[in-house]
Design a protein around this motif. Structure first.
Motif, short mmCIF file in Angstrom:
data_model
loop_
_atom_site.label_atom_id
_atom_site.label_comp_id
_atom_site.label_asym_id
_atom_site.label_seq_id
_atom_site.Cartn_x
_atom_site.Cartn_y
_atom_site.Cartn_z
N SER A 43 0.87 -1.18 -0.12
CA SER A 43 0.05 -0.06 0.00
C SER A 43 1.01 1.25 0.08
O SER A 43 0.33 2.19 -0.52
CB SER A 43 -0.84 0.06 1.16
N HIS A 44 1.95 1.30 0.44
CA HIS A 44 3.07 2.30 0.45
C HIS A 44 4.34 2.12 -0.31
O HIS A 44 5.19 3.00 -0.18
CB HIS A 44 3.18 2.61 2.08
N HIS A 116 3.80 13.22 1.20
CA HIS A 116 3.40 11.78 1.73
C HIS A 116 4.81 11.13 2.06
O HIS A 116 5.36 11.11 1.28
CB HIS A 116 2.53 11.06 0.59
N GLY A 118 5.19 8.26 3.10
CA GLY A 118 5.01 6.68 3.18
C GLY A 118 5.00 5.93 4.29
O GLY A 118 3.85 6.13 5.26
N ARG A 119 5.96 4.93 4.24
CA ARG A 119 5.65 4.00 5.65
C ARG A 119 6.33 4.64 6.90
O ARG A 119 7.53 4.92 6.87
CB ARG A 119 6.45 2.57 5.19
N GLY A 121 7.07 3.37 9.67
CA GLY A 121 8.01 2.74 10.37
C GLY A 121 9.38 2.75 10.00
O GLY A 121 10.46 2.46 10.72
N VAL A 140 -2.83 13.31 8.13
CA VAL A 140 -2.71 13.20 6.68
C VAL A 140 -3.67 14.35 6.19
O VAL A 140 -4.73 14.19 5.85
CB VAL A 140 -3.12 12.17 5.92
N PRO A 160 -1.59 7.45 11.19
CA PRO A 160 -0.76 6.38 11.50
C PRO A 160 -0.15 6.88 12.68
O PRO A 160 0.39 8.08 13.09
CB PRO A 160 0.15 6.20 10.34
N VAL A 174 8.95 -2.65 15.66
CA VAL A 174 8.33 -1.64 15.24
C VAL A 174 6.87 -1.74 15.03
O VAL A 174 6.50 -2.74 14.16
CB VAL A 174 8.88 -1.23 13.78
N LEU A 175 6.14 -1.01 15.86
CA LEU A 175 4.74 -1.02 15.75
C LEU A 175 4.31 0.03 14.99
O LEU A 175 4.68 1.50 15.38
CB LEU A 175 4.09 -1.02 17.39
N PHE A 177 1.13 1.38 12.50
CA PHE A 177 -0.18 0.96 11.94
C PHE A 177 -0.99 2.25 11.62
O PHE A 177 -0.87 3.18 12.22
CB PHE A 177 -0.92 0.13 12.54
N ALA A 178 -1.69 2.24 10.52
CA ALA A 178 -2.87 3.35 10.32
C ALA A 178 -4.01 3.00 11.44
O ALA A 178 -4.21 2.06 11.89
CB ALA A 178 -3.64 3.16 9.18
N ILE A 314 6.22 -10.66 17.30
CA ILE A 314 6.15 -9.24 17.70
C ILE A 314 6.26 -8.20 16.53
O ILE A 314 6.86 -8.67 15.36
CB ILE A 314 7.34 -9.00 18.58
N GLY A 316 7.12 -5.84 13.82
CA GLY A 316 8.37 -5.65 12.82
C GLY A 316 8.78 -7.07 12.51
O GLY A 316 9.47 -7.14 11.33
N GLU A 319 7.44 -7.77 8.86
CA GLU A 319 8.33 -7.19 7.96
C GLU A 319 9.44 -7.69 7.62
O GLU A 319 9.76 -7.90 6.52
CB GLU A 319 8.26 -5.55 8.55
P1 NAD Z 1 -1.15 -3.31 9.26
O1 NAD Z 1 -2.48 -3.53 9.60
O2 NAD Z 1 -0.30 -4.41 8.47
O3 NAD Z 1 -0.16 -3.34 10.76
C1 NAD Z 1 1.24 -3.33 10.83
C2 NAD Z 1 1.68 -3.44 12.17
O4 NAD Z 1 1.18 -4.52 12.94
C3 NAD Z 1 3.30 -3.63 12.02
O5 NAD Z 1 3.86 -3.02 13.29
C4 NAD Z 1 3.56 -5.08 11.98
O6 NAD Z 1 4.60 -5.49 12.54
C5 NAD Z 1 2.37 -5.47 12.97
N1 NAD Z 1 1.90 -6.87 12.78
C6 NAD Z 1 1.35 -7.37 11.98
N2 NAD Z 1 1.19 -8.62 11.78
C7 NAD Z 1 1.12 -9.05 13.27
C8 NAD Z 1 1.22 -10.22 13.88
N3 NAD Z 1 0.75 -11.31 13.31
N4 NAD Z 1 1.54 -10.15 15.14
C9 NAD Z 1 2.27 -8.90 15.64
N5 NAD Z 1 2.27 -7.90 14.85
C10 NAD Z 1 1.88 -7.89 13.50
O7 NAD Z 1 -0.77 -1.83 8.90
P2 NAD Z 1 -1.67 -0.70 8.30
O8 NAD Z 1 -2.28 -0.14 9.01
O9 NAD Z 1 -2.14 -1.29 6.89
O10 NAD Z 1 -0.40 0.51 7.95
C11 NAD Z 1 0.29 0.04 6.87
C12 NAD Z 1 1.47 1.13 6.54
O11 NAD Z 1 0.73 2.37 6.30
C13 NAD Z 1 2.20 1.56 7.98
O12 NAD Z 1 3.42 1.37 7.73
C14 NAD Z 1 1.65 3.00 8.09
O13 NAD Z 1 2.81 3.79 8.61
C15 NAD Z 1 1.46 3.44 6.79
N6 NAD Z 1 0.54 4.55 6.52
C16 NAD Z 1 1.04 5.65 6.24
C17 NAD Z 1 0.38 6.85 6.19
C18 NAD Z 1 0.78 8.15 5.75
O14 NAD Z 1 0.00 9.26 5.45
N7 NAD Z 1 2.19 8.22 5.44
C19 NAD Z 1 -1.19 6.90 6.43
C20 NAD Z 1 -1.77 5.58 6.97
C21 NAD Z 1 -0.74 4.41 7.10
#
Ligand code: NAD
Length: 360
Positions: A43-44, A116, A118-119, A121, A140, A160, A174-175, A177-178, A314, A316, A319
Motif C-alpha cells: 500500500s505504501h 506523503h 510513506g511507511r 516505520g 494526513v 498512522p 516496530v509497531l 499502523f494506520a 512481535i 516488526g 516485515e
Molecule cells: P498493518 O495493519 O499491516 O499493521 C502493521 C503493524 O502490525 C506492524 O507493526 C506489524 O509488525 C504488526 N503486525 C502485523 N501482523 C502481526 C502479527 N501477526 N503479530 C504481531 N504484529 C503484527 O498496517 P496498516 O495499518 O495497514 O499500515 C500500513 C502502513 O501504512 C504503515 O507502515 C503506516 O505507517 C502506513 N501509513 C502511512 C500513512 C501516511 O500518510 N504516510 C497513512 C496511513 C498508513
C-alpha cells in the motif's frame, strides 16, 4: 508479475528523474517505495508512483526541498517540509531528532507540510539503528477518509501511529499502523486486484459495513485513476472507541501541534508528524532495558499458539520475514498496478526495461 527489487528500484528512480527530481532525490524516493514493498506494505510502495508523479507535475509537491527550521532549542525542533517529497524532508526531520536526542537524551521534532512520507516505520527504524526509542504521531491533512466511531461521515485521516524500540541483538521492534481498519493504500491495492479488504473495513452512507473499495472510489476502470472524492462511504476507524480516540490524538498532535493542521478537506495531501526520541542509555546507564526487553520478548513469544502451527509474533517481525522472502523471490505486482506505473513512466519519457517486458 514478479520483479526483482533492484530492477524495480532503478525503473522507479528513472521515472522520478524523468518527472524532474534530482538524481539523489529520485534514488531516495525509489529506495523508500521499494523498501515498503519489500516489508510487505504494498500500500505504501510503488503503487504510489502515479500519484506522486502527478502531484509533482501539478506542482503540489516540490522537488529537492530542504526543511526550514522554525524553532530550534536543545531538545525541540519545529520544521517546515515546504511541501517537499516526504521521502526527502522526513529523513531530514528524523536526523535532527536523532542528533538532538544523542546530545540531550530526549528530543521532540514537529514536522509540518511534508509531502506523503510513506511507511512511518522507516523513520522508527532510522532511530532504532542509532539505538533510540521513538514515538511518532502522524496525520494526513487533505485526506479525509475515515469515519470516527459512532459516525458515518469522513472526518479523520488514516492517521498512522508508530513506536520503535531498538534491540542490540536482532531487528528493532516496530509497531506501525494506520488508525483506520486499513490504510487507504490497502483500499487502492484491493481496487487494483490485490489483496481483498476485510469485510469490516468500510462503512456506507447508511451505516452498512462491508469490504467494498467502491465505497471509497465510486465507479472506476481497472487501470484507470482512483479518486477518493468519488465514493460515498468511508474507511472505519479501527478498534471502536479506542482506535478512533487514538486517531483523534494523531490529528491533534501530528496535525494541530505541528502546525500542519488537523485533517480537513483541502487540495494538497500532506503529512504532519510529531516525533519523540528517547536514548535508553541516558535513562538506564546499567542497561537493564535491553536485557529486560530480550527477556520479556522471549516470555511473550513462549505463549502457546492460538492456532495449531501458529506462533506469537512481535511488531516488526512480519516485515523482517517478508523482506527476506521478497529479496529472494522478487516483488509481486498486480497487472493493474504495473500498467499504471508503465503509463506514468511513458508520460515522463521513460520506457520500462526490456528484460521486464519480456518476463511478463
Ligand atoms: P498493518 O495493519 O499491516 O499493521 C502493521 C503493524 O502490525 C506492524 O507493526 C506489524 O509488525 C504488526 N503486525 C502485523 N501482523 C502481526 C502479527 N501477526 N503479530 C504481531 N504484529 C503484527 O498496517 P496498516 O495499518 O495497514 O499500515 C500500513 C502502513 O501504512 C504503515 O507502515 C503506516 O505507517 C502506513 N501509513 C502511512 C500513512 C501516511 O500518510 N504516510 C497513512 C496511513 C498508513
Amino acid at each position: 508479475m514478479n520483479i526483482e527489487a533492484g530492477v524495480l528500484q532503478d525503473f522507479v528512480r528513472d521515472i522520478f528523474a524523468g518527472a524532474g527530481c534530482s538524481a539523489a532525490e529520485s534514488a531516495r524516493i525509489a529506495r523508500y517505495l521499494v523498501a515498503a514493498n519489500l516489508s510487505g506494505h504494498d500500500s505504501h510502495g510503488v503503487v504510489r508512483v502515479p500519484r506522486y508523479v502527478q502531484a509533482k507535475l501539478d506542482g503540489k509537491v516540490k522537488a529537492d526541498q530542504q526543511v526550514a527550521v522554525l524553532t530550534d532549542t536543545p531538545v525541540i525542533a519545529v520544521v517546515d517540509g515546504k511541501f517537499g517529497f516526504g521521502q526527502t524532508v522526513a529523513p531530514q526531520a528524523v536526523a535532527i531528532g536523532i542528533a538532538k536526542c544523542k546530545a540531550m537524551g530526549l528530543s521532540m521534532v514537529a514536522l509540518r507540510n511534508a509531502g506523503h512520507i510513506g511507511r512511518v516505520g522507516d523513520y522508527a527504524e532510522l532511530a532504532a539503528a542509532e539505538g533510540l526509542v521513538s514515538i511518532h504521531f502522524v496525520n494526513v491533512p487533505g485526506s479525509v477518509l475515515v469515519a470516527p466511531f459512532g459516525g458515518v461521515d469522513r472526518r479523520i485521516s488514516t492517521a498512522p501511529f508508530c513506536i520503535g524500540v531498538p534491540r542490540p541483538e536482532g531487528d528493532a521492534i516496530v509497531l506501525d499502523f494506520a488508525t483506520s481498519v486499513v490504510a487507504e493504500g490497502k483500499v487502492l491495492v484491493a481496487s487494483q486486484g490485490g489483496k481483498p479488504l476485510p469485510d469490516n473495513a468500510m462503512i456506507g452512507p447508511d451505516g452498512e459495513i462491508s469490504g467494498d473499495p467502491h465505497l471509497l472510489y465510486g465507479d472506476y476502470e481497472p487501470d484507470g485513476p482512483r479518486d477518493y472524492r468519488q465514493g460515498k462511504g468511508a474507511i472505519r476507524a479501527f478498534g471502536d472507541h479506542k482506535g478512533s480516540g487514538l486517531a483523534l490524538m494523531c490529528e491533534l498532535l501530528g496535525g494541530s501541534l505541528t502546525g500542519s493542521g488537523a485533517t480537513e478537506l483541502r487540495e494538497i495531501v500532506t503529512n504532519g508528524m510529531l516525533s519523540f526520541y528517547v536514548d535508553p542509555k541516558r535513562v538506564d546507564p546499567d542497561d537493564f532495558f535491553s536485557r529486560d526487553v530480550s527477556r520479556y520478548i522471549a516470555y511473550l513469544k513462549s505463549a502457546r499458539p492460538a492456532q495449531p502451527g501458529g506462533e506469537v509474533l512481535i511488531p516488526g517481525e512480519p516485515e523482517a520475514r517478508t523482506r527476506l522472502e521478497r529479496l529472494r523471490d522478487g516483488i509481486h505486482l498486480p497487472e493493474d498496478t504495473w500498467a499504471a506505473i508503465v503509463a506514468t513512466a511513458r508520460k515522463v519519457g521513460v520506457e520500462p526495461p526490456h528484460n521486464l517486458v519480456g518476463s511478463r
